[in-house]
Each structure stands twice: as structure tokens, then as C-alpha cells.
Design an enzyme around this catalytic site. Sequence first.
Site, mmCIF file in Angstrom:
data_model
loop_
_atom_site.group_PDB
_atom_site.id
_atom_site.type_symbol
_atom_site.label_atom_id
_atom_site.label_comp_id
_atom_site.label_asym_id
_atom_site.label_seq_id
_atom_site.Cartn_x
_atom_site.Cartn_y
_atom_site.Cartn_z
ATOM 1 N N VAL A 53 -3.028 -3.339 -2.453
ATOM 2 C CA VAL A 53 -1.621 -3.681 -2.245
ATOM 3 C C VAL A 53 -1.466 -4.980 -1.445
ATOM 4 O O VAL A 53 -0.437 -5.658 -1.513
ATOM 5 C CB VAL A 53 -0.934 -2.500 -1.509
ATOM 6 C CG1 VAL A 53 -1.532 -2.277 -0.122
ATOM 7 C CG2 VAL A 53 0.564 -2.657 -1.407
ATOM 8 N N LYS A 54 -2.506 -5.331 -0.680
ATOM 9 C CA LYS A 54 -2.383 -6.436 0.275
ATOM 10 C C LYS A 54 -2.330 -7.819 -0.371
ATOM 11 O O LYS A 54 -2.021 -8.795 0.301
ATOM 12 C CB LYS A 54 -3.512 -6.363 1.290
ATOM 13 C CG LYS A 54 -3.422 -5.150 2.183
ATOM 14 C CD LYS A 54 -2.218 -5.237 3.110
ATOM 15 C CE LYS A 54 -2.169 -4.096 4.092
ATOM 16 N NZ LYS A 54 -1.162 -4.259 5.110
#
Length: 465
Positions: A53-54
Site C-alpha cells: 500500500v505504501k
Amino acid sequence: MEIPPTQKTTAAVDSVLEAIGDTPLVRLPLDFDDQPRCEIFLKLEYLNPSGSVKDRIALAMVRGAEARGELKPGGRIVECTSGNTGAGLCVVAACLGYAITLVIPDKMSQEKIAVLRALGADVVVTPANVTIEDPMHYTKVAERIAAETPGGWWPNQYHNRDNTQSHYEGTGQEIWNQCQGKIDAFVAGAGTGGTLSGIGQALKEKNPSVQIIGVDPPGSILADYWKTGELIEPGPYAVEGVGEEEIPGAWDASLIDDYLIIKDGESFRMARKLAKKTGIFAGGSSGMNLVAALQVARTLPADACVVTLMPDSGRAYLSKVYSDGWMKDAGYLPRVSAKTAILGDLLREKEQCAVRPEDTLAWAVRQAGERGIRPLPIADGTTLLGVLDEHAAAAHLSEGKDLTQFSVQACMTDAPPVLSLQDPWKDASTLFQTHEVLLIRTEDGWTSLHLQDWLRALPRLDHSA
Ligand SMILES: Cc1ncc(COP(=O)(O)O)c(C=O)c1O
């Protein structure tokens, strides 16, 4: 052979940065568990380019810093990371031409550190078990390196507005669109809090009755702080990427309707179950999110819809969550009673290997090195003759001898005591009083058991009964 058409075709893009976001939302099969519940959908964030997700916040924070003039061409990104933000920043740095230094605590998996190095980062590993005030704490080290480096920029994801904003503008809107507005609860853990706050804000703006449920491992301060307004003493936990020891600026408690606490073992076992039953291969915090989402889904009406996030990929945890040995050593898989345990219960998965007496010394040395069975058994069929004497082999090498010209028998010594897989584990305790290593006879060969591995495996046993 006819190749089936893919379901959708996307146009070619110029850079991997354009492949960030727009991740799939996948329904959890209703027969995944056997208790009645409403629908659960999983947002597969591990399908972003660097596997988490980062990537979203990495791009948003860099673009924000460029716009504000904080990061200039030729600059260096310096960030503290539990691994995933680092990998995302590496991808962005590679595409946009920045140098990068990452500071990572030593509790993170070796795979994550290897990925950061593979993606071109200078990696600084700091001790995980220091307080946040300690100058060796990974946040403090990153801040200092950034300040001392000309052109250095510290994104400080914990307090960076662009972190939350990327989820407000991106992930949150995507979830709303993918559910076509039919969502009753969003469930996720928080590290920086950017995901939970950004998505929470986006969903609540669309429909204030959407429940935002936080998830925490025990030992993190966030759930307690949300419930009582008090800061507890942080404790240890093993799930990576979530939970905190101070309140991050990106975490907005006012958006959260409830907080659930899920233990490491439950989280890890759920991630393993998810991989086996659905092919969704995600990390430990995904397991944590799913345990919590299932709890929430059992309290809602049958036609409700819960969404949760799969922040990163299981590939980052092959040596942890997805290693039976690691899971057993940590007590996350059922313990075996010490009364009945056999040596097979304590042995970690290791290759079995033996060489024949006529094999060359060169071959034997290679086997010992590559397979890690030390001392290396030398056997004639099922008869154990001895083991490779590594010191004698080293002496041959230092004298410049060609090891292909000798048989392994030139460097054979007596084998240590041999036990079998079926022997009671206590038999090894007697022998370890005088030996560092034993050989274990398996069904089709031998393997070695070192005192250190044996000690490490003892928590697999239940000594209480
Ligand atoms: C594996 C994993 N799960 C969940 C999170 C939580 O995300 P956030 O920092 O947005 O709260 C992170 C953050 O690092 C993570 O690495």
C-alpha cells in the site's frame, strides 16, 4: 493452444509510477469460514508495484516535497521505515532520479531489507528494542542523517499530510466506487494512521454512517489511547507495519468508531489460511485485518458489506509467517506436550544429505556448504561410516591441494551420537551435556541437530501439563 482473453486491457504506460493504485477489490468467499456473516471485500494493496500500500504515499510525499521545494533535483530521500514505505520510496526514487537512504529497525524480516538493497537504497539497520527518545531509535537516526546530508529530505511519513491525503484522494475514492457506495464498515490497522484516516475521511464524507474500525496488536498504544485517552507503556508484538509506540500525526482518532485488538498468532494463522484457501498471498497485518473484519461482519445484518485492506504481500514473510519452523518456535502453532514430544517435533525443515565414501572431497565440501548439514554424514547405503572432518578439509585447501583428486575418506572422522526422529526429545538433553551437535536418522537419510537449534525449538513444547 488458445489463449483466453484477459478480462480487461489497460493501455501501456511510461513508468511504473503510473501502475500505482487502482488495485482490485475481491470478495472473500462466503464459505471461507463456517459462521454466518455478511459480505467481506478485500482491497489487494499488495498488487502495487513494490508489493504494498505504501507506494501510494511514497509518490504523494515526493510530489508534495517537490512542489514545496523541499526536495530538489539531485537530492537524497532519507526515511525511517518498517520496510514497505522504503520499498515504495525506492521505486519513486529510481523513476525520478533521487538517491535514497533508509533506516530500518532490526526486527523486520531479512527479505524486506534485501528488497530495499536490491532497489538501490543505502540501508541503515538500527536496534528495534530502544525507546522512542533514544538517539538510536530509527526515527531519530533518519532525522539526523537527513539534516546532515546536503540535499537531504526526510518525508517523516508519521506526520506528513500527503500520506493521509493520498488515501483520501486515492484509496478511499476507489473503495467507494468499487462498492458502488454500498459499504457499511471499513476495517484496518494503523501504523502511521494514514490509511485508516484518509480512507475513513473519504468514506465518512460520502456517507457518515459508514463505520470505521481500527485494529491493533496488543502492545501498541493506539487502541488503548482511543478507548481511554491514556498512553499505556508500549509492549512487544510481532506483526509488522501496524501498531505504534507514540501517537502519529497522521492518525485521526475522531474518525474511528471502534478499535479491536488482535493477537499475533491469530493474525498469522489467518494470513496462512487466506493464502491456502483463496490464493490471496498477503502479510501478517492482512491476517490481522481479516480476523477483525470477520468479527465485525458477524455483528452486521446479512446484507451488509465490510471492506478491509491487504497492505502487503506474503512474499515478504517467507522466513516468518510462512515458515512452519518460525511459527512453531514462536508458539503460534499448537504446542506439543513435553511429556510425549519426540525429536521430530523439534527439528526444523532442513535438507537431508549424505555423501558416499567414493565421492570426491570437492563434492563433499560443496554439499556441506550448500546444504548446511554439518557435520556432513558419509554413508554406504544405510550404514553410517563417519562424517566429513571440515578442519582436515580446510588443511588440504590451505596446502593448495586439488580436492577433486581425493575421495572424501581422506577427511573422514567419527560421527557424533546418532538419534532417530522417533526418539523422545529428552534423549537429546542428555547428549547435549557433552556434545554440540547430534545426527538424526530420518526416514531416508540423516540430518544434523545443533544445540543452538534445539534450544531455539524448545518453546514449541508445552511444559505445563
Ligand atoms: C504491512 C503494513 N500493514 C499496515 C500498515 C499501516 O499503514 P499506515 O501507516 O497507513 O497506518 C503498514 C504501514 O507501514 C504496513 O507496512
